[in-house]
Scaffold this motif. Structure first.
Motif, short mmCIF file in Angstrom:
data_model
loop_
_atom_site.label_atom_id
_atom_site.label_comp_id
_atom_site.label_asym_id
_atom_site.label_seq_id
_atom_site.Cartn_x
_atom_site.Cartn_y
_atom_site.Cartn_z
N ARG A 100 0.68 -1.08 -0.01
CA ARG A 100 0.02 0.03 0.04
C ARG A 100 0.91 1.40 -0.09
O ARG A 100 0.50 2.23 -0.63
CB ARG A 100 -0.75 -0.19 1.37
N ALA A 101 1.92 1.31 0.79
CA ALA A 101 2.78 2.44 0.87
C ALA A 101 3.46 2.45 -0.51
O ALA A 101 3.59 3.72 -1.16
CB ALA A 101 3.94 1.87 1.72
N ALA A 146 -7.16 3.50 -2.34
CA ALA A 146 -6.51 2.36 -2.76
C ALA A 146 -5.26 2.07 -1.76
O ALA A 146 -5.30 0.79 -1.68
CB ALA A 146 -5.85 2.38 -4.16
N SER A 147 -4.86 3.00 -1.07
CA SER A 147 -3.72 2.50 -0.21
C SER A 147 -4.48 1.87 1.04
O SER A 147 -3.82 1.36 2.00
CB SER A 147 -2.87 3.75 0.13
N TRP A 148 -5.81 2.21 1.36
CA TRP A 148 -6.49 1.47 2.54
C TRP A 148 -7.26 0.37 2.11
O TRP A 148 -7.84 -0.11 2.76
CB TRP A 148 -7.40 2.51 3.02
N THR A 149 -7.07 -0.07 0.72
CA THR A 149 -8.04 -1.06 0.03
C THR A 149 -9.50 -0.54 0.38
O THR A 149 -10.38 -1.21 1.05
CB THR A 149 -7.64 -2.57 0.81
N GLY A 150 -9.65 0.54 -0.12
CA GLY A 150 -11.03 1.06 0.35
C GLY A 150 -12.04 0.39 -0.43
O GLY A 150 -11.97 0.59 -1.63
N VAL A 151 -13.08 0.05 0.09
CA VAL A 151 -14.17 -0.61 -0.50
C VAL A 151 -15.41 0.13 -0.36
O VAL A 151 -16.03 0.26 0.59
CB VAL A 151 -14.62 -2.15 0.08
N VAL A 152 -15.68 1.44 -1.32
CA VAL A 152 -16.65 2.25 -1.32
C VAL A 152 -17.69 1.97 -2.12
O VAL A 152 -17.39 1.95 -3.35
CB VAL A 152 -15.91 3.67 -1.43
#
Length: 378
Positions: A100-101, A146-152
């Motif tokens: 993610r970084a 994307a760096s949090w694996t966001g599922v929005v």
């Protein structure tokens, strides 16, 4: 007589809303109503509503609950699940976090390599420059998500650029802005922050028309009000986004909305944001945690899961005051996001209660006591 009775009823309902359930803090299996051979605390609380109110304020008041993070349940200490939990920690910190970084670093490289030339070389063509800067801000926000694996999951039509409209949303964290910004480049009204966040505010986010203020400066409020009116009238300006609670709340409650966004004479478009806390609590307590540490917490979690609802636009009704309009919008957002309304000003988080708030609470409590005495006399 009818007006005084109505006033007493409203005061009583407000007290009931503010009063926590004492039974939640009693030992499991016990109840305030259950009989006992000797007098106990629960019996006193049952006898005296005044003691119930006082004990409730000491144990857990509704204002403090708005700004508390819920600790995760200790399911991982089960002897069978503990090895799997350990594997999950290793995977999140040693595999997911570096990936993610890297994604976020690549995003910043792409963004800066495009934003800097666009910002300085296209100053003669404002329309093209604003359009490209808007797209680039949306791009970097997408890299953040994307760096949090966001599922929005977004519900409803995407916001459009129209004059005389303002978007308002409940506020849990600064990531609310990032999640909304990746879909539409809003011009947000936000507290001025120090450090690297303040640097981004004064450089990159200025390009999309964001407005900053310092809540401790009285003259900043006048300047912001004037800028709000000017921005909302422009047809080519980015949509205006305001978090009328004025502070981050833990996504379980909603505090009072400031009336500034509702006296502009604009159409108000409510946005409801609800986070799923199964993987991480997205609430940012700025008094206990820096935004950098908050981002690291999100980047080392499994995922950030949330729903965003773009709700039906609302207009001020005939005879409706801006305060009533704000409460109606708060009702709409609270119902959609499943939030509990509390009668508190979020700014009390940063300052001592004013005499006006103390007097209001004292008056409500006095009226409740008088009502009880009147019932006893009858």
């Amino acid at each position: 007589m009818n007006s005084s009775e109505g006033k007493l009823k409203s005061s009583s309902s407000e007290l009931d809303l503010d009063r926590p359930n004492i039974e939640d803090y009693l030992p499991s299996g016990s109840s305030i109503q259950e009989p006992h051979g000797k007098l106990r605390l629960r019996d006193l609380l049952d006898i005296s509503p005044a003691l119930t109110e006082a004990a409730g304020a000491i144990v857990d008041d509704s204002f403090t609950r708005c700004f508390k993070s819920n600790p995760p349940e200790p399911w991982n200490w089960n002897v069978y699940l503990f090895p799997l939990w350990c594997c999950g920690v290793v995977f999140r910190y040693l595999i997911l976090f570096p990936m993610r970084a890297l994604v976020l670093t690549i995003g910043w490289i792409i963004f800066l390599s495009c934003f800097i030339p666009v910002h300085f070389l296209l100053k003669g063509n404002d329309n093209l420059r604003k359009k490209m800067e808007r797209a680039l801000v949306e791009l970097i926000c997408s890299f953040f998500v994307a760096s949090w694996t966001g599922v929005v999951k977004y519900h409803g039509p995407r916001p459009s650029m129209r004059p005389k409209q303002v978007f308002v949303a409940n506020h849990t964290s600064m990531i609310d802005f990032i999640i909304l910004e990746q879909m539409t480049a809003f011009a947000v009204i936000m507290q001025k922050h120090p450090g690297w966040v303040g640097l981004l505010q004064s450089t990159i986010l200025e390009s999309v028309g964001c407005i900053w203020f310092n809540r401790s400066e009285a003259k900043d409020r006048e300047i912001v009000t004037r800028k709000l009116r000017e921005h909302s009238q422009g047809a080519d300006n980015n949509p205006l986004l305001i978090f009328p609670e004025g502070t981050c709340v833990n996504n379980q409650y909603s505090v009072m909305f400031k009336k500034g966004a509702f006296e502009l004479g604009c159409t108000v478009c409510p946005i409801a944001i609800k986070y799923n806390k199964i993987f991480v609590d997205a609430f940012w307590n700025s008094r206990k945690q820096s935004f950098t540490m908050h981002l690291l917490q999100l980047m080392t979690s499994w995922a950030v899961v949330c729903d965003v609802w773009y709700l039906e636009p609302q207009n001020l009704r005939p005879g409706e005051t801006p305060i009533e309009f704000a409460e109606r919008i708060r009702d709409i957002i609270s119902v959609r996001a499943g939030l509990k309304k509390v009668p508190w000003d979020g700014y009390l988080k940063y300052s001592r209660p004013s005499p006006k708030h103390r007097e209001r609470k004292q008056q409500s409590f006095a009226e409740s006591v008088l009502r009880g005495l009147e019932l006893e006399e009858k």
